[in-house]
Design a protein around this motif. Structure first.
Motif, PDB file in Angstrom:
ATOM      1  N   LYS A  92       0.500  -1.265   0.154  1.00 38.94           N
ATOM      2  CA  LYS A  92      -0.249  -0.084  -0.086  1.00 38.94           C
ATOM      3  C   LYS A  92       1.398   0.918   0.005  1.00 38.94           C
ATOM      4  O   LYS A  92       0.770   2.547  -0.373  1.00 38.94           O
ATOM      5  N   ALA A  93       1.718   1.068   0.890  1.00 42.96           N
ATOM      6  CA  ALA A  93       2.430   2.078   0.694  1.00 42.96           C
ATOM      7  C   ALA A  93       3.540   2.489  -0.621  1.00 42.96           C
ATOM      8  O   ALA A  93       3.608   3.718  -0.953  1.00 42.96           O
ATOM      9  N   GLU A  94       3.878   1.386  -1.334  1.00 45.62           N
ATOM     10  CA  GLU A  94       4.486   1.877  -2.069  1.00 45.62           C
ATOM     11  C   GLU A  94       3.599   1.972  -3.806  1.00 45.62           C
ATOM     12  O   GLU A  94       3.958   2.537  -4.403  1.00 45.62           O
ATOM     13  N   GLY A  95       2.398   1.293  -3.581  1.00 42.30           N
ATOM     14  CA  GLY A  95       1.690   2.275  -4.088  1.00 42.30           C
ATOM     15  C   GLY A  95       0.949   3.699  -3.940  1.00 42.30           C
ATOM     16  O   GLY A  95       0.618   4.394  -5.313  1.00 42.30           O
ATOM     17  N   THR A  96       1.194   4.341  -3.068  1.00 44.11           N
ATOM     18  CA  THR A  96       0.976   5.710  -2.401  1.00 44.11           C
ATOM     19  C   THR A  96       1.504   6.373  -2.828  1.00 44.11           C
ATOM     20  O   THR A  96       1.622   7.739  -3.169  1.00 44.11           O
ATOM     21  N   LEU A  97       2.855   6.065  -2.385  1.00 42.47           N
ATOM     22  CA  LEU A  97       4.399   6.664  -2.545  1.00 42.47           C
ATOM     23  C   LEU A  97       4.265   6.861  -4.321  1.00 42.47           C
ATOM     24  O   LEU A  97       3.940   8.294  -4.653  1.00 42.47           O
ATOM     25  N   ALA A  98       4.038   6.220  -5.059  1.00 46.73           N
ATOM     26  CA  ALA A  98       3.921   5.869  -6.935  1.00 46.73           C
ATOM     27  C   ALA A  98       3.023   6.736  -7.035  1.00 46.73           C
ATOM     28  O   ALA A  98       3.597   7.853  -8.014  1.00 46.73           O
ATOM     29  N   ALA A 144       3.751  -2.834  -6.709  1.00 45.35           N
ATOM     30  CA  ALA A 144       2.864  -2.837  -6.177  1.00 45.35           C
ATOM     31  C   ALA A 144       1.842  -3.466  -6.241  1.00 45.35           C
ATOM     32  O   ALA A 144       0.848  -4.369  -6.202  1.00 45.35           O
ATOM     33  N   MET A 145       1.485  -3.159  -7.907  1.00 42.71           N
ATOM     34  CA  MET A 145       0.562  -3.927  -8.087  1.00 42.71           C
ATOM     35  C   MET A 145       1.075  -5.777  -8.523  1.00 42.71           C
ATOM     36  O   MET A 145       0.549  -6.396  -8.348  1.00 42.71           O
ATOM     37  N   ALA A 146       2.325  -6.135  -8.209  1.00 37.92           N
ATOM     38  CA  ALA A 146       3.175  -7.361  -8.284  1.00 37.92           C
ATOM     39  C   ALA A 146       2.006  -8.126  -7.165  1.00 37.92           C
ATOM     40  O   ALA A 146       2.215  -9.025  -6.674  1.00 37.92           O
ATOM     41  N   ALA A 147       2.840  -6.977  -5.744  1.00 36.73           N
ATOM     42  CA  ALA A 147       1.476  -7.474  -4.500  1.00 36.73           C
ATOM     43  C   ALA A 147      -0.349  -7.508  -5.288  1.00 36.73           C
ATOM     44  O   ALA A 147      -0.845  -7.479  -4.003  1.00 36.73           O
ATOM     45  N   ASN A 148      -0.814  -7.607  -5.876  1.00 35.37           N
ATOM     46  CA  ASN A 148      -2.049  -7.348  -6.119  1.00 35.37           C
ATOM     47  C   ASN A 148      -2.606  -6.103  -5.488  1.00 35.37           C
ATOM     48  O   ASN A 148      -3.653  -6.543  -4.447  1.00 35.37           O
ATOM     49  N   GLU A 149      -1.112  -5.017  -5.576  1.00 37.50           N
ATOM     50  CA  GLU A 149      -2.610  -4.348  -4.591  1.00 37.50           C
ATOM     51  C   GLU A 149      -3.298  -2.742  -5.647  1.00 37.50           C
ATOM     52  O   GLU A 149      -2.752  -2.089  -6.303  1.00 37.50           O
ATOM     53  N   MET A 150      -4.357  -1.979  -4.855  1.00 39.24           N
ATOM     54  CA  MET A 150      -5.262  -1.221  -5.486  1.00 39.24           C
ATOM     55  C   MET A 150      -4.258  -0.538  -6.232  1.00 39.24           C
ATOM     56  O   MET A 150      -5.194   0.714  -7.108  1.00 39.24           O
ATOM     57  N   LEU A 151      -3.648   0.084  -4.663  1.00 40.57           N
ATOM     58  CA  LEU A 151      -2.977   1.403  -5.307  1.00 40.57           C
ATOM     59  C   LEU A 151      -1.878   1.360  -6.078  1.00 40.57           C
ATOM     60  O   LEU A 151      -1.752   2.760  -6.996  1.00 40.57           O
ATOM     61  N   GLY A 152      -0.929   0.027  -6.678  1.00 39.83           N
ATOM     62  CA  GLY A 152      -0.606   0.426  -7.550  1.00 39.83           C
ATOM     63  C   GLY A 152      -1.150   0.125  -8.977  1.00 39.83           C
ATOM     64  O   GLY A 152      -0.456   0.931  -9.953  1.00 39.83           O
ATOM     65  N   HIS A 153      -2.874  -0.501  -9.386  1.00 46.64           N
ATOM     66  CA  HIS A 153      -2.710  -0.143 -10.589  1.00 46.64           C
ATOM     67  C   HIS A 153      -2.980   0.865 -10.906  1.00 46.64           C
ATOM     68  O   HIS A 153      -3.198   2.195 -11.539  1.00 46.64           O
TER      69      HIS A 153
END
Length: 335
Positions: free
Chosen positions: A221-227, A251-260
């Motif tokens: 989640k932090a990866e996606g948010t920071l991204a 983040a996408m590799a971890a199936n995280e919404m915020l990465g997508h």
């Protein structure tokens, strides 16, 4: 992140925070030996057998696992009571019953005053509207050094919505303490709060520091948010779109919404990657399907920008693609 969204992150993280400590036996011989001990009244074996049964992938064994948890709990085992409460809360092998689950969780922490479990109990009580008791348990948890307890208290003080006076200074102190203990979810929430100014001031440097700290620990989640912040520069964040895209991919590799979502924004805006309205529309739409708490408030604007560059036929194909892929990546979002 809005305050209520931050609280949802705390809740989700707290509920997921505690793996079962009971060992899972391997092999039929080990299972048989464990069963013998459990049948002889060994509560540790009863809890371990309950876990083995619930984790073996056989649907019919889940109810039997819950029964062994119940035997241990009835015999006074704090671990048994906790596992029984958790099982009932999740409805695994038994009918989901939140009040009963909370009662067993309460019995567990009264037997063994584990600070982190007190925090989970507090969060569970909040979900039922039991604010006053929830805050009491959160305070006990914080007093024992639980970062999750500190987070619950911090959000209570930040919002002033849980029966305590609003106190942003105290909220900040509690959140910083939780983050400094290495709690990645606290670091994530703290970073977002600093960036959005919910402590009464914007502190971009501190916000980015805590987001980066959480991301460095592998928190998706932090990866996606920071991204997202690095790609968009929102809230005064320094733009580094290439790094943002790299984090979004992680983040996408971890199936995280915020990465997508962050990747979709990058494609729509051409930030850090070649502009691709179709792929951007797809990624953002997929993120929306994953967003059970409807936190992606700016998604409609980015989708509209992408749609302006797509034909009706392209949109039809993309909708089919999203429908096909949504079930594979769907997840409850606490972000």
């Amino acid at each position: 992140m809005m305050i209520r969204a931050a609280m949802l992150v705390v809740m989700a993280a707290a509920v997921a925070a505690f793996p079962v400590s009971a060992a899972t036996p391997s092999g039929d011989a080990s299972r048989d030996a464990l069963k013998q001990r459990a049948e002889a009244g060994d509560v540790q074996a009863q809890v371990a057998l309950g876990k083995a049964l619930q984790d073996d992938g056989v649907p019919a064994d889940k109810a039997a696992g819950a029964d062994w948890y119940r035997k241990a709990a009835t015999a006074g085992s704090a671990e048994g009571a906790w596992m029984l409460g958790s099982t009932i809360m999740a409805g695994v092998g038994v009918t989901r019953d939140v009040p009963t689950a909370i009662e067993w969780m309460r019995k567990s922490v009264n037997i063994d005053p584990n600070g982190d479990r007190m925090a989970v109990l507090a969060v569970s009580l909040l979900s039922t509207g039991g604010t006053q008791e929830a805050l009491q348990w959160a305070q006990k948890a914080a007093d024992k050094g639980s970062s999750k307890g500190m987070e619950v208290l911090a959000m209570a003080r930040l919002t002033g919505e849980m029966g305590v006076p609003k106190d942003t200074a105290l909220a900040e102190k509690l959140m910083v303490a939780a983050a400094q203990k290495g709690d990645a979810d606290a670091q994530l929430s703290l970073g977002q709060i600093y960036l959005t100014g919910l402590f009464g001031r914007h502190d971009t440097t501190a916000g980015m520091h805590w987001l980066q700290t959480a991301a460095d620990s592998g928190n998706a989640k932090a990866e996606g948010t920071l991204a997202y912040f690095l790609i968009t520069g929102k809230e005064g964040a320094p733009v580094d779109a290439a790094r943002g895209v790299a984090l979004a991919r992680k983040a996408m590799a971890a199936n995280e919404m915020l990465g997508h979502y962050a990747m979709g924004v990058a494609y729509v805006t051409g930030s850090g990657i070649a502009e691709n309205p179709a792929e951007g529309w797809y990624q953002i739409s997929l993120a929306q399907r994953m967003d059970s708490q409807q936190q992606l408030k700016s998604a409609a604007d980015y989708l509209a920008k992408a749609e302006a560059k797509l034909t009706t036929a392209q949109l039809t194909e993309l909708k089919v693609r999203v429908d096909a892929d949504a079930a594979k990546v769907a997840q409850p979002s606490g972000s």
